[in-house]
Motif scaffolding. Structure first.
Motif, PDB file in Angstrom:
ATOM      1  N   LYS A 202       5.279   8.219   5.890  1.00  0.00           N
ATOM      2  CA  LYS A 202       4.931   9.375   5.034  1.00  0.00           C
ATOM      3  C   LYS A 202       3.498   9.822   5.303  1.00  0.00           C
ATOM      4  CE  LYS A 202       7.460   7.999   0.943  1.00  0.00           C
ATOM      5  NZ  LYS A 202       7.193   7.370  -0.351  1.00  0.00           N
ATOM      6  N   ALA A 203       2.625   8.849   5.609  1.00  0.00           N
ATOM      7  CA  ALA A 203       1.200   9.146   5.823  1.00  0.00           C
ATOM      8  C   ALA A 203       0.920   9.534   7.277  1.00  0.00           C
ATOM      9  CB  ALA A 203       0.362   7.938   5.437  1.00  0.00           C
ATOM     10  N   ASN A 204       1.993   9.660   8.087  1.00  0.00           N
ATOM     11  CA  ASN A 204       1.832   9.948   9.520  1.00  0.00           C
ATOM     12  C   ASN A 204       1.016   8.891  10.256  1.00  0.00           C
ATOM     13  OD1 ASN A 204       3.369  12.231   9.850  1.00  0.00           O
ATOM     14  ND2 ASN A 204       1.711  13.552   9.061  1.00  0.00           N
ATOM     15  N   ALA A 205       1.035   7.680   9.736  1.00  0.00           N
ATOM     16  CA  ALA A 205       0.367   6.572  10.434  1.00  0.00           C
ATOM     17  C   ALA A 205       1.305   6.109  11.550  1.00  0.00           C
ATOM     18  CB  ALA A 205       0.095   5.431   9.457  1.00  0.00           C
TER      19      ALA A 205
ATOM     20  N   ALA B 239       0.865  -1.190   0.000  1.00  0.00           N
ATOM     21  CA  ALA B 239       0.000   0.000   0.000  1.00  0.00           C
ATOM     22  C   ALA B 239       0.895   1.232   0.000  1.00  0.00           C
ATOM     23  CB  ALA B 239      -0.886   0.002   1.235  1.00  0.00           C
ATOM     24  N   SER B 240       0.521   2.235  -0.795  1.00  0.00           N
ATOM     25  CA  SER B 240       1.302   3.473  -0.829  1.00  0.00           C
ATOM     26  C   SER B 240       0.701   4.476   0.169  1.00  0.00           C
ATOM     27  CB  SER B 240       1.307   4.054  -2.238  1.00  0.00           C
ATOM     28  OG  SER B 240      -0.022   4.066  -2.717  1.00  0.00           O
ATOM     29  N   ALA B 241       1.474   5.540   0.438  1.00  0.00           N
ATOM     30  CA  ALA B 241       1.079   6.505   1.484  1.00  0.00           C
ATOM     31  C   ALA B 241      -0.330   7.045   1.266  1.00  0.00           C
ATOM     32  CB  ALA B 241       2.092   7.642   1.531  1.00  0.00           C
TER      33      ALA B 241
ATOM     34  N   LEU C 152       6.703  -0.747   3.098  1.00  0.00           N
ATOM     35  CA  LEU C 152       5.392  -0.383   3.663  1.00  0.00           C
ATOM     36  C   LEU C 152       5.552   0.529   4.887  1.00  0.00           C
ATOM     37  CD1 LEU C 152       2.306  -0.585   3.902  1.00  0.00           C
ATOM     38  CD2 LEU C 152       2.620  -2.692   5.216  1.00  0.00           C
ATOM     39  N   ILE C 153       6.514   0.212   5.743  1.00  0.00           N
ATOM     40  CA  ILE C 153       6.744   1.050   6.933  1.00  0.00           C
ATOM     41  C   ILE C 153       7.108   2.479   6.491  1.00  0.00           C
ATOM     42  CG2 ILE C 153       8.347   1.426   8.881  1.00  0.00           C
ATOM     43  CD1 ILE C 153       6.404  -0.793   9.613  1.00  0.00           C
ATOM     44  N   LYS C 154       7.907   2.592   5.426  1.00  0.00           N
ATOM     45  CA  LYS C 154       8.289   3.931   4.935  1.00  0.00           C
ATOM     46  C   LYS C 154       7.052   4.688   4.458  1.00  0.00           C
ATOM     47  CE  LYS C 154      12.949   2.648   3.523  1.00  0.00           C
ATOM     48  NZ  LYS C 154      13.677   2.009   2.421  1.00  0.00           N
ATOM     49  N   GLU C 155       6.172   3.997   3.742  1.00  0.00           N
ATOM     50  CA  GLU C 155       4.933   4.648   3.260  1.00  0.00           C
ATOM     51  C   GLU C 155       4.054   5.056   4.440  1.00  0.00           C
ATOM     52  OE1 GLU C 155       4.170   5.353  -0.120  1.00  0.00           O
ATOM     53  OE2 GLU C 155       6.293   4.816  -0.220  1.00  0.00           O
TER      54      GLU C 155
ATOM     55  N   ASN D 129       1.106  -2.373  10.743  1.00  0.00           N
ATOM     56  CA  ASN D 129       2.053  -3.387  11.204  1.00  0.00           C
ATOM     57  C   ASN D 129       2.470  -4.253  10.015  1.00  0.00           C
ATOM     58  OD1 ASN D 129       1.729  -6.351  13.357  1.00  0.00           O
ATOM     59  ND2 ASN D 129       3.546  -5.293  12.672  1.00  0.00           N
ATOM     60  N   ASP D 130       3.754  -4.135   9.633  1.00  0.00           N
ATOM     61  CA  ASP D 130       4.316  -5.039   8.623  1.00  0.00           C
ATOM     62  C   ASP D 130       5.027  -6.128   9.409  1.00  0.00           C
ATOM     63  OD1 ASP D 130       5.592  -6.355   6.595  1.00  0.00           O
ATOM     64  OD2 ASP D 130       6.270  -4.528   5.585  1.00  0.00           O
ATOM     65  N   ILE D 131       4.621  -7.389   9.264  1.00  0.00           N
ATOM     66  CA  ILE D 131       5.242  -8.419  10.116  1.00  0.00           C
ATOM     67  C   ILE D 131       6.604  -8.884   9.581  1.00  0.00           C
ATOM     68  CG2 ILE D 131       2.959  -9.149  10.948  1.00  0.00           C
ATOM     69  CD1 ILE D 131       3.574 -11.893   9.593  1.00  0.00           C
ATOM     70  N   VAL D 132       6.980  -8.405   8.383  1.00  0.00           N
ATOM     71  CA  VAL D 132       8.346  -8.682   7.888  1.00  0.00           C
ATOM     72  C   VAL D 132       9.333  -7.960   8.810  1.00  0.00           C
ATOM     73  CG1 VAL D 132       9.950  -8.115   6.017  1.00  0.00           C
ATOM     74  CG2 VAL D 132       7.700  -9.066   5.486  1.00  0.00           C
TER      75      VAL D 132
END
Ligand code: NAP
Length: 301
Positions: free
Chosen positions: A258-261, A229-231, A252-255, A241-244
């Motif tokens: 960016k989305a302030n999630a 999923a993108s930001a 995904l964590i980077k995106e 939560n990315d379980i990788v």
């Protein structure tokens, strides 16, 4: 120091060389000054039965179980905890020795019972609960493989309101949802399933509080994979939560950042599943800070 009184814990798998558990578990045991050691054991599938019998004979106190044995080991155990039984996989075995039981036979044989647990889903739920309550929340899960199953059963048993599952292979999502519904009918959770398509995922994420990606997308060495999923599909307030866990900062964590999630890293699930195993074996709280530091060190973070 290992001496004649040292008790043994360990992890079995095939392969086993990659395991991060010994670093984390031994750090916890050392911090509490417990005379235990945690070792990796390379066990081939055709040696699984003998492994469990041998562990009993050798007085091993507890084992973690990793790929490919998580399901096949179940038939060699005396008892399976209810969550592990629903998931259909065990990652933790407790060996319960009863040397003084009057029912022991006359040869003074030790009675041993083995009980299987699954702490993977617990690890994921506890990692998320460190950041936010999951009570009555809507949770979206991508993937329907082994990890998704552990996560979905645990989270669906933990008071959420709604669960949405998306998978590339729709039949697998259907099968997981049907297992959840038949096992957890009393939980009263709305479960929806979709195939893994961007517009479905965006729609589900828009109304979600928590997003758990259980696919291996972005896992080393494929660190440049397009994120699931993108930001612009994520929102502030969403817990992602990315379980990788290799790398820690997945695409995904980077995106999500960016989305302030709010982010929950994959290593946190690994940490808490290990903490729960420790608690099952030792019957006491695990030193979470020490185990987290050891895990981050061995992951090179
Ligand atoms: P698995 O049983 O093989 O399941 C993988 C799932 O991901 C399947 O549903 C698969 O969909 C989906 N998938 C794979 N590649 C995809 C792609 N390119 N696009 C969309 N969907 C894709 O694997 P698993 O055992 O569940 O493990 C999944 C990941 O979780 C691994 O990276 C593993 O390292 C990680 N994990 C982490 C922890 C932790 O403690 N943090 C614990 C366990 C696992 P299909 O059904 O369509 O094939």
């Amino acid at each position: 120091m290992v001496d004649g009184k040292t008790r043994i814990l360990g992890v079995i798998g095939d392969p086993i060389e990659h395991t991060f558990s010994p670093a984390m578990q031994n750090a916890g045991l050392d911090a509490l000054n417990l005379n235990y050691i945690y070792l990796p054991f390379h066990v081939k599938p055709n040696g699984l039965k003998e492994c469990i019998e041998g562990a009993k004979a050798m007085g091993i106190q507890g084992l973690n179980v990793t790929i490919p044995h998580k399901t096949n080991v179940m038939k060699h155990l005396d008892e399976i905890d209810s969550v592990a039984s629903m998931i259909g996989a065990v990652n933790t075995i407790q060996f319960i020795y009863d040397e003084y039981n009057e029912s022991s036979n006359q040869d003074n044989e030790t009675n041993v019972r083995t009980k299987g647990f699954n702490t993977d889903g617990y690890g994921c739920v506890r990692a998320i609960e460190e950041k936010t309550s999951i009570n009555n929340k809507k949770v979206t899960v991508t993937g329907a493989g082994g990890a998704a199953r552990a996560v979905a059963f645990q989270i669906a048993s933990s008071g959420i309101g709604e669960l949405s599952i998306l998978n590339r292979n729709f039949a697998k999502a259907e099968s997981l949802a049907s297992d959840l519904e038949s096992n957890l009918s009393k939980a009263g959770i709305d479960i929806t399933i979709n195939s893994y398509e961007m517009d479905y995922l965006k729609r589900e994420l828009d109304s979600s509080d928590i997003f758990i990606d259980t696919t291996p997308i972005g896992m080393y060495p494929n660190v440049n994979d397009k994120p699931i999923a993108s930001a612009d599909m994520l929102h502030e307030g969403l817990v992602v939560n990315d379980i990788v866990y290799t790398p820690m900062e997945t695409s995904l964590i980077k995106e999500a950042k960016k989305a302030n999630a709010q982010v929950v890293y994959g290593y946190e699930m690994l940490l808490y599943q290990g903490i729960r195993s420790f608690e099952i074996w030792l019957g006491r709280d695990a030193p979470a800070d020490v185990m987290e530091k050891a895990l981050l060190d061995v992951l090179g973070i």
